[in-house]
Structure formats: C-alpha cells, structure tokens
Design a protein around this motif. Structure first.
Motif, short mmCIF file in Angstrom:
data_model
loop_
_atom_site.label_atom_id
_atom_site.label_comp_id
_atom_site.label_asym_id
_atom_site.label_seq_id
_atom_site.Cartn_x
_atom_site.Cartn_y
_atom_site.Cartn_z
N GLY A 85 -13.94 77.95 44.68
CA GLY A 85 -14.17 76.71 44.51
C GLY A 85 -14.85 75.83 45.59
N ALA A 86 -15.20 76.56 46.72
CA ALA A 86 -15.85 75.77 47.82
C ALA A 86 -17.06 75.52 47.61
CB ALA A 86 -15.36 76.61 49.20
N ARG A 87 -17.57 74.31 48.16
CA ARG A 87 -19.00 73.99 48.19
C ARG A 87 -19.86 74.53 49.19
NH1 ARG A 87 -20.28 69.51 44.94
NH2 ARG A 87 -21.40 68.60 46.74
N THR A 88 -19.22 74.63 50.15
CA THR A 88 -19.88 75.02 51.63
C THR A 88 -19.84 76.58 51.67
OG1 THR A 88 -18.04 74.66 52.98
CG2 THR A 88 -19.34 72.92 52.88
N THR A 89 -20.58 77.15 52.35
CA THR A 89 -20.61 78.59 52.58
C THR A 89 -19.45 79.08 53.30
OG1 THR A 89 -23.20 78.64 52.78
CG2 THR A 89 -22.03 80.55 53.56
N PHE A 90 -18.84 80.27 52.91
CA PHE A 90 -17.61 80.62 53.39
C PHE A 90 -17.75 81.33 54.68
CE2 PHE A 90 -14.29 83.84 54.10
CZ PHE A 90 -13.02 82.99 53.89
N SER A 91 -17.11 81.04 55.68
CA SER A 91 -16.94 81.50 57.12
C SER A 91 -15.78 82.01 57.50
CB SER A 91 -17.48 80.15 58.05
OG SER A 91 -17.23 80.71 59.37
N GLU A 92 -15.88 83.22 57.73
CA GLU A 92 -14.56 84.12 58.25
C GLU A 92 -13.97 83.28 59.38
OE1 GLU A 92 -11.81 86.48 56.92
OE2 GLU A 92 -13.88 86.72 56.10
N ASN A 93 -14.86 82.79 60.37
CA ASN A 93 -14.03 82.12 61.49
C ASN A 93 -13.45 81.07 61.31
OD1 ASN A 93 -15.20 84.18 63.36
ND2 ASN A 93 -17.20 82.95 63.74
N VAL A 94 -13.90 80.07 60.29
CA VAL A 94 -13.54 78.75 59.92
C VAL A 94 -12.16 79.26 59.21
CG1 VAL A 94 -13.80 76.87 58.52
CG2 VAL A 94 -15.69 77.40 59.95
N TRP A 95 -12.39 80.21 58.17
CA TRP A 95 -11.09 80.67 57.33
C TRP A 95 -10.04 81.06 58.46
CZ3 TRP A 95 -7.98 79.82 53.82
CH2 TRP A 95 -7.16 80.73 53.24
N THR A 96 -10.13 81.91 59.23
CA THR A 96 -9.40 82.29 60.10
C THR A 96 -8.59 81.23 61.01
OG1 THR A 96 -10.45 84.43 60.61
CG2 THR A 96 -8.88 83.65 62.23
N HIS A 97 -9.24 80.27 61.55
CA HIS A 97 -8.95 79.15 62.19
C HIS A 97 -7.89 77.89 61.38
CE1 HIS A 97 -8.60 76.06 65.50
NE2 HIS A 97 -8.73 75.20 64.68
N LEU A 98 -8.35 77.99 60.02
CA LEU A 98 -7.61 77.18 59.23
C LEU A 98 -6.36 77.57 58.65
CD1 LEU A 98 -7.55 74.49 57.30
CD2 LEU A 98 -8.62 75.85 55.51
N ALA A 99 -6.47 79.30 58.59
CA ALA A 99 -5.11 79.87 58.04
C ALA A 99 -4.22 79.99 59.06
CB ALA A 99 -5.55 81.34 57.78
N GLU A 100 -4.33 79.76 60.30
CA GLU A 100 -3.49 79.72 61.36
C GLU A 100 -2.27 78.65 61.05
OE1 GLU A 100 -5.40 79.39 65.13
OE2 GLU A 100 -6.00 81.66 64.95
N GLY A 101 -2.99 77.49 60.50
CA GLY A 101 -1.84 76.14 60.14
C GLY A 101 -1.50 76.13 58.58
N ILE A 102 -1.70 77.32 58.24
CA ILE A 102 -1.13 77.33 56.58
C ILE A 102 0.13 77.96 56.54
CG2 ILE A 102 -1.34 78.34 54.27
CD1 ILE A 102 -4.43 78.19 54.53
N GLU A 103 1.17 77.07 55.82
CA GLU A 103 2.30 77.34 55.74
C GLU A 103 3.01 76.99 54.32
OE1 GLU A 103 4.52 78.24 58.28
OE2 GLU A 103 2.96 78.38 60.01
N PHE A 104 4.06 77.70 53.87
CA PHE A 104 4.73 77.72 52.72
C PHE A 104 6.26 77.42 52.82
CE2 PHE A 104 6.21 78.68 48.36
CZ PHE A 104 5.41 77.97 47.76
N VAL A 105 6.72 76.36 51.97
CA VAL A 105 8.12 76.15 52.03
C VAL A 105 8.84 76.25 50.63
CG1 VAL A 105 10.04 74.75 52.51
CG2 VAL A 105 8.20 74.70 54.07
N THR A 106 9.67 77.27 50.40
CA THR A 106 10.09 77.34 49.01
C THR A 106 11.29 76.54 48.83
OG1 THR A 106 9.85 79.61 49.05
CG2 THR A 106 11.39 79.23 47.47
N GLY A 107 11.37 75.94 47.69
CA GLY A 107 12.34 74.99 47.13
C GLY A 107 12.02 74.45 46.03
N SER A 108 12.94 73.43 45.21
CA SER A 108 12.50 72.84 44.00
C SER A 108 12.69 71.26 44.28
CB SER A 108 13.50 73.04 42.87
OG SER A 108 14.84 72.56 43.14
N PHE A 109 12.26 70.52 43.45
CA PHE A 109 12.22 68.85 43.98
C PHE A 109 13.60 68.25 43.82
CE2 PHE A 109 7.95 69.05 41.48
CZ PHE A 109 7.46 69.47 42.61
#
Length: 512
Positions: A85-109
């Motif tokens: 879905g991204a509108r800009t061209t995919f960059s592996e370098n940009v993705w690698t940097h962004l992915a370093e700050g991606i986290e997931f926490v499991t839980g319900s509301f």
C-alpha cells in the motif's frame, strides 16, 4: 538544457523553506492494528512519512492486539502492508531503520495487557529516545473507546509525568456516535481521560490536498471572494458518489446508512469550508471558530418530505457489469430501511448565504465515483442577445473536484466561432496532476504527521461533531418514521425523489 527541478517534499513547511515539518521524538501505539484501516492506510502512511524523512530517528511503532506475535511476526505483517500500500518507492535502508522501532504487545482491551503495554512503553522511552511522547491511535469501533481510554487512565498511560514537556494524544476514527446525544456521551468519555486539546478526530477528507485548496482558492485570490455570496451564487451542490456497493460491509452498514456515514462528517465539513468567513489566521483555533459559526447557522430546509431524498440501490448495470441489488447482498436484512443514497437541502442562515440552498448528496452504486463541490451562479440580470443566441448557455459555475481528477473547473459562456452570435458553455480547467510535479501526500500521511506535530487545524472538534449531528438529527428522525427508502437502479444517479427535490426550485443535479 534546463536543469531539472529539485524534488520538493509536499509536507514541508511552505512558509519557511529552512524548517521541514519533521515530528519531534515520539512514538505511536495502534489499537486495532490488524484491521483493514491499519493494514491499508495507517501502516503504509507511516512508512511513507519515514521514507520522506519526516519522522524522528527514534520513531517507534507499537501494535497492541490479541495475537501471540513476536517482534518479527509483527514486522513481517507491517512490511506486507507497506509493500502493498505504500505510495513511495520501497527502500530497504528506510525499512531496516523503521523496523528497528517496531514492537508488538499481546493483550486484550479488558485485561492486564495494558500493564504490560505501559511497562514496555517506559522501556522504549529509554531505548528509543521517544521522550515519553506517545500518540494512541484508536482504529477500533467506538464501542471500545471507553474501555481503552479508562484502561490507559488506570495504568497511567494517558498523562505524562508532571514537570515534563512530554505529551500524550489520542487519535480516534469516525463514526463519532450515531446522533447528537451519543456523540455527546462519546466526547464525554474521551474528554474524561484526555483534554480536548489532546484529542484528534480523524476525518480523512480534510487531509486531501484538494479540500485544503478550498481555503487557498477563496482567500488567496481576489477574483473569487467578492462573488462568493448570495448576491451572485444561485445554489451550491456537494456530491460524494461511489460506484461500488456494500461488498463485505453489509453487516456493518445496516443501521448506519449513507447520511450517517458521509453527510454528518465529510460533506458537512466541506460545507463549512465553502461557507465560512475568512479566518484571522490559519491557526487551529481561528479556523475551527469560523467552521463552528457556519455549522451553528446551518439548518435543514422544510418540509422534509420535499427537501430530502433517500434510496436503496436495486439490481442494474454498473458499466458493462450487471450487479445485484442491496437486498440481495449477503448479510443485509432485506427488510432494512437503511439508505444507500441520501440527499438533503440545507440553509446557512447568515448575511452571506441568505436564500442560497446547499444541496448535499451521497450514494453507492451511482453513475461514477466522484466527489465535487459546485457553486452555481445566478443568470446575468440582463443579456443583450437576440432570440435563440443563448439557448445553449447555462449558468456559470465553479466546480472543485476533490476526487478522482483533482482540480478546479470554471464554466462560462463563450461565442461559437462563425458569422453569427451564438453563445454556449465552455470549461476552463485546472488539474493538479498537470500543474504540479510534486506528488500530493496521501490524506493519512498528512493527518498522522499533524497529530505528531500538535497541528489540529484539519481535525474536527467535539463542538463541530455535535453541531453536525444537530443538523442531521431532524432528517434522520423524519426518515425513521417515513417507511422504506425508494429504490433506484444500480448505475444511475439515485432515486427520482432526489431530482424532484431540486426541481421544486427550478434546479437540477449536475452530471459529473
């Protein structure tokens, strides 16, 4: 040979070329991150912002949900959304940097997952340098707002530590209630935890470049504003038409309908921008104050049986494809009175607009997908032409095309080439795609960045939401007692009652 123009970032501050509009240290938590909105819009928009260099180096994205996902599982999910879905061209370098700050926490509301989330955010403040600045995106139905807000309040996520400059903000999606009373209750729930200055209500239409261009068109040009009033304008038409049906949303849509889904938010916001007085500045408070004045002055015209119309699409031809009617859609109650077409006549009771009807319409399975605002002018008071010379001349109009062919069209009369005086309508057209080489940012890019920057001009306040419902509620209450909506064939422009609604004042809908 002319040197190529340098690439211009469309989200940089146009008033100060030296200062890009880059968010400061911050992070975002998305509730409902596995839903369609997050997958199709939010996650690609966050990547595009990163790719444009508009997010801080330590920006952190946290997903919260029931799935037993590891960090890598969530990264894979986000990457899939970005690549699709991204509108800009995919960059592996940009993705690698962004992915370093991606986290997931499991839980319900409604469980202790919020305690885990709070602790993880505190750890990320140290590890990622987010400065304890967090935006919470509630990409969930309104039924969950109360639980989520009070859970955040319980664990201390809603307010930063005292004596710091840190901030906490909540971003919520429509629908903002189903009538004025429910909207007030919803606003009270959210404002009990977050002050109004920290609440950002998303109306993605306000993030569109062509919607923002209404302000530029009106207030940057002397040729328009002197005629932008009842002395010259005969009526205004605001249309949002879709050529698709309900698809897999039949269960969700039943009980909501076209008026609640589109008119209450999108179209009334467009009306406010068209009808508002010039603000003292484009600061959020000044802009919102003028919109509120307009909404307070806006009322439905009566009698509602003649000034409104509603319908449900029946089977018919959508282009070259024969499509089924609403009552045959899977998951839709065939006895439902929920409308897929809604139109109404509104009056703005002000000196500028006295006597000018505003016609609003929206619908599904219409002739084509289009959103536009048409200001139709009165006929010239005197025309020194002979009989038959102006038979092909209609009314002048300024048409603001919001989508899909973004731009502005002016319709006026011109002489037909030849030896006789014959006048007919011609169009003068401005198209965004042809006039600007810069790519317009997607609406969610602009709105997410504005929320991180504490720039609330494009976000409706609770007062705007409640006033919009006060305009629509009398119409909805009337329809609730008026029986079944009128059917209209798919691929047409709505029920016949919508045409009669305009014909009673000598008007007719534009065919976009």
């Amino acid at each position: 040979m002319t040197a190529p123009r340098p690439w211009v970032n469309p989200l940089r501050d146009a008033n100060d070329k030296r200062l890009p509009r880059i968010a400061g240290p911050s992070g975002m938590v998305i509730f409902g991150v596995t839903g369609d909105l997050a997958y199709k819009k939010l996650l690609p928009a966050i990547y595009d912002l990163a790719n444009r260099g508009l997010l801080p180096a330590g920006f952190t994205l946290v997903g919260f949900g029931r799935r037993q996902w590891s960090k890598q599982d969530f990264c894979d999910y986000v990457r899939g959304a970005v690549e699709k879905g991204a509108r800009t061209t995919f960059s592996e370098n940009v993705w690698t940097h962004l992915a370093e700050g991606i986290e997931f926490v499991t839980g319900s509301f409604d469980d202790a997952g919020f305690d885990l989330l709070r602790d993880r955010l505190a750890e990320l403040d140290v590890a990622r340098g987010t400065g304890s600045n967090w935006a919470y995106y509630l990409s969930v139905p309104p039924d969950f707002f109360s639980t989520i807000c009070h859970q955040m309040q319980r664990v201390g996520m809603a307010t930063p530590a005292e004596g710091t400059d840190a901030w906490r903000r909540v971003i919520i999606e429509k629908p903002f209630g189903h009538d004025q009373e429910s909207a007030r209750k919803l606003n009270a729930i959210v404002n009990a935890v977050f002050p109004e200055s920290s609440v950002f209500r998303i109306d993605h239409y306000l993030g569109k470049e062509t919607v923002q261009n209404i302000l530029a068109l009106r207030f940057a040009n002397q040729i328009f504003e002197p005629m932008w009033n009842a002395h010259y304008i005969d009526h205004v038409q605001i249309t949002m038409a879709e050529d698709i049906g309900l698809g897999g949303r039949a269960g969700y849509y039943d009980g909501i309908g076209a008026a609640r889904d589109v008119i209450q938010n999108h179209l009334l916001q467009l009306l406010a921008l068209v009808a508002m007085e010039e603000p003292s500045s484009f600061e959020p408070a000044a802009l919102q104050a003028e919109k509120i004045k307009v909404l307070r002055a806006t009322k439905p015209e009566y009698p509602l049986n003649k000034t409104t119309a509603r319908g449900q699409y029946a089977a018919g031809w959508q282009g070259s494809e024969y499509v089924q009617g609403l009552r045959e859609e899977e998951g839709f109650d065939p006895h439902s009175s929920t409308e897929t077409y809604a139109a109404c006549t509104l009056s703005v009771n002000s000196r500028r607009w006295a006597g000018v009807p505003f016609y609003l319409r929206t619908g599904k399975r219409l002739g084509r997908r289009v959103t536009e605002i048409a200001l139709v002018f009165k006929h010239a008071p005197y025309q020194p032409f002979g009989e038959g010379q102006t038979e092909a001349l209609g009314q002048n109009a300024v048409v603001i095309r919001v989508q899909p062919d973004e731009g502005v069209t002016m319709r006026f009369g011109s002489k037909v080439p030849g030896s006789t005086m014959e006048v007919r309508d011609v169009n003068m057209d401005f198209a965004y795609a042809e006039a600007f080489t810069e790519e317009s940012p997607e609406a969610y890019e602009r709105l997410i960045l504005d929320a991180l920057l504490d720039e609330s001009s494009l976000f409706p306040t609770n007062a705007e939401v409640e006033l919009s419902w006060s305009i629509l509620d009398p119409i909805l209450n009337y329809w609730a007692e008026a029986g079944q909506p009128e059917e209209y064939p798919a691929g047409t422009w709505g029920p016949r009652s919508a045409d009669r609604m305009l014909a009673r004042r000598g008007h007719a809908w534009r065919r976009p």
